[in-house]
Design an enzyme around this catalytic site. Structure first.
Site, PDB file in Angstrom:
ATOM      1  N   ASP A 183       8.410  -0.325 -12.107  1.00  0.00           N
ATOM      2  CA  ASP A 183       9.379   0.255 -11.182  1.00  0.00           C
ATOM      3  C   ASP A 183       9.731   1.635 -11.703  1.00  0.00           C
ATOM      4  O   ASP A 183       9.647   1.888 -12.915  1.00  0.00           O
ATOM      5  CB  ASP A 183      10.634  -0.621 -11.083  1.00  0.00           C
ATOM      6  CG  ASP A 183      11.448  -0.349  -9.821  1.00  0.00           C
ATOM      7  OD1 ASP A 183      11.368  -1.168  -8.889  1.00  0.00           O
ATOM      8  OD2 ASP A 183      12.148   0.684  -9.768  1.00  0.00           O
TER       9      ASP A 183
ATOM     10  N   ASP B 200       6.313   5.122 -11.784  1.00  0.00           N
ATOM     11  CA  ASP B 200       6.511   5.821 -10.514  1.00  0.00           C
ATOM     12  C   ASP B 200       5.129   5.945  -9.874  1.00  0.00           C
ATOM     13  O   ASP B 200       4.247   6.611 -10.420  1.00  0.00           O
ATOM     14  CB  ASP B 200       7.121   7.196 -10.778  1.00  0.00           C
ATOM     15  CG  ASP B 200       7.332   8.015  -9.511  1.00  0.00           C
ATOM     16  OD1 ASP B 200       6.782   7.661  -8.448  1.00  0.00           O
ATOM     17  OD2 ASP B 200       8.059   9.027  -9.595  1.00  0.00           O
TER      18      ASP B 200
ATOM     19  N   ASN C 291       3.886  -3.314  -3.951  1.00  0.00           N
ATOM     20  CA  ASN C 291       5.121  -3.470  -3.190  1.00  0.00           C
ATOM     21  C   ASN C 291       5.867  -2.156  -2.985  1.00  0.00           C
ATOM     22  O   ASN C 291       6.731  -2.071  -2.114  1.00  0.00           O
ATOM     23  CB  ASN C 291       6.030  -4.469  -3.924  1.00  0.00           C
ATOM     24  CG  ASN C 291       7.369  -4.607  -3.264  1.00  0.00           C
ATOM     25  OD1 ASN C 291       7.473  -5.098  -2.144  1.00  0.00           O
ATOM     26  ND2 ASN C 291       8.426  -4.164  -3.930  1.00  0.00           N
TER      27      ASN C 291
ATOM     28  N   TYR D 281       7.889   6.387   8.128  1.00  0.00           N
ATOM     29  CA  TYR D 281       7.692   5.062   7.535  1.00  0.00           C
ATOM     30  C   TYR D 281       6.636   4.272   8.308  1.00  0.00           C
ATOM     31  O   TYR D 281       5.761   3.632   7.708  1.00  0.00           O
ATOM     32  CB  TYR D 281       9.025   4.319   7.538  1.00  0.00           C
ATOM     33  CG  TYR D 281       9.013   2.994   6.808  1.00  0.00           C
ATOM     34  CD1 TYR D 281       8.908   2.950   5.423  1.00  0.00           C
ATOM     35  CD2 TYR D 281       9.134   1.801   7.506  1.00  0.00           C
ATOM     36  CE1 TYR D 281       8.929   1.736   4.746  1.00  0.00           C
ATOM     37  CE2 TYR D 281       9.153   0.579   6.837  1.00  0.00           C
ATOM     38  CZ  TYR D 281       9.052   0.552   5.463  1.00  0.00           C
ATOM     39  OH  TYR D 281       9.063  -0.653   4.803  1.00  0.00           O
TER      40      TYR D 281
ATOM     41  N   LYS E 268       3.110   2.876   6.833  1.00  0.00           N
ATOM     42  CA  LYS E 268       2.767   1.452   6.825  1.00  0.00           C
ATOM     43  C   LYS E 268       1.519   1.166   7.664  1.00  0.00           C
ATOM     44  O   LYS E 268       0.723   0.272   7.312  1.00  0.00           O
ATOM     45  CB  LYS E 268       3.956   0.626   7.323  1.00  0.00           C
ATOM     46  CG  LYS E 268       5.129   0.604   6.348  1.00  0.00           C
ATOM     47  CD  LYS E 268       4.755   0.025   4.981  1.00  0.00           C
ATOM     48  CE  LYS E 268       5.970  -0.247   4.115  1.00  0.00           C
ATOM     49  NZ  LYS E 268       5.629  -0.839   2.808  1.00  0.00           N
TER      50      LYS E 268
ATOM     51  N   ALA F 214      13.726  -8.262   5.822  1.00  0.00           N
ATOM     52  CA  ALA F 214      14.076  -9.105   4.679  1.00  0.00           C
ATOM     53  C   ALA F 214      15.372  -8.566   4.079  1.00  0.00           C
ATOM     54  O   ALA F 214      15.434  -7.406   3.671  1.00  0.00           O
ATOM     55  CB  ALA F 214      12.964  -9.109   3.648  1.00  0.00           C
TER      56      ALA F 214
END
Length: 262
Positions: free
Chosen positions: A49, A77, A104, A170, A174, A203
């Site tokens: 992360d 990163d 992720n 975004y 995606k 989520a």
């Protein structure tokens, strides 16, 4: 009325003896839930992360529960190629390389296209699409060089298929993750690697609550078939399925974790 509350399913050792790398795994979102589910299924997990403090806290909490030998962490990163290489180098140093890689890392934001700056567009694509590319490339090189196959699971979104105002950057990123997944799967089949993706809709986790208006969350929740948001671990369950032998003939697929599929 039917009870739609999610019920947690215990692990079944689906990934016993395997090593998994999970990016953007700090905190209470899908990445952290995925790391936990992988550990519950018997995997050793290396989490990465960009946020060093939250990453260390996550590692310590998981180590307390699953043992210090089961989990390790390294700041990564995904916009930095040197850090991506270091993450996969650490997986090789600790366990001879990964068997499962979960990409992720992603970055959202809301901006009308007419007012969107180049920086807003570029930042979202660099984390969400380019970061997935960098980690997928690193994973494929590791799998190819080791010669025993592997699995990649990418985190996409239903916005890769659907439209939502303020989400052009975004959604484009995606949709790119979905296309990357398909193309990588075709190339990776040659050396026994499967590449799939999940496409969650909504989520619920603390960061989402902080960065999204209550009105928008209510509207998005109302669109869900069960009338509620997914729990992050419900998305993680599908990631575990795609990482396991139960999906051995699936590659190049994007699985919707939602009623909002095309």
């Amino acid at each position: 009325m039917t009870d739609n509350k999610a019920r947690y399913v215990p692990g079944h050792a689906l990934l016993a003896g395997r090593t998994a790398v999970v990016t953007a795994a700090a905190g209470a979102g899908i990445g952290g839930a995925t790391a936990r589910r992988l550990l519950e299924e018997g995997a050793r997990v290396l989490i990465g992360d960009a946020h060093a403090r939250r990453l260390k806290e996550t590692e310590e909490a998981l180590a307390d529960e699953f043992g210090p030998d089961a989990v390790a962490s390294l700041v990564c990163d995904v916009t930095d190629e040197t850090q991506v290489r270091a993450l996969f180098g650490e997986a090789a140093r600790l366990h001879g390389g990964p068997d499962v890689v979960v990409n992720n890392a992603g970055l959202g934001g809301t901006a009308a296209l007419v007012d969107m700056s180049d920086d807003q567009w570029t930042r979202v694509l660099d984390v969400t699409l380019n970061g997935t590319f960098r980690c997928t490339r690193a994973a494929l090189r590791a799998f190819r060089d080791r010669g025993r196959g592997g699995v990649i699971v990418n985190n996409a979104s239903v916005l890769g298929w659907r439209a939502q105002a303020g989400q052009a950057h975004y959604a484009a990123a995606k949709a790119g993750v979905m296309a990357l997944t398909r193309c990588a799967a075709v190339e990776a089949a040659e050396f026994g690697v499967r590449v799939n993706a999940v496409a969650p809709s909504l989520a619920m986790h603390p960061h989402l609550v902080r960065t999204t208006s209550a009105a928008l969350l209510r509207d998005l929740t109302a669109r869900e078939a069960f009338g509620r948001c997914a729990e992050p671990w419900e998305v993680a369950n599908v990631i575990v399925f795609l990482a396991s032998g139960y999906s051995s003939y699936m590659t190049g697929e994007t699985v919707s974790v939602s009623s909002q599929h095309p």
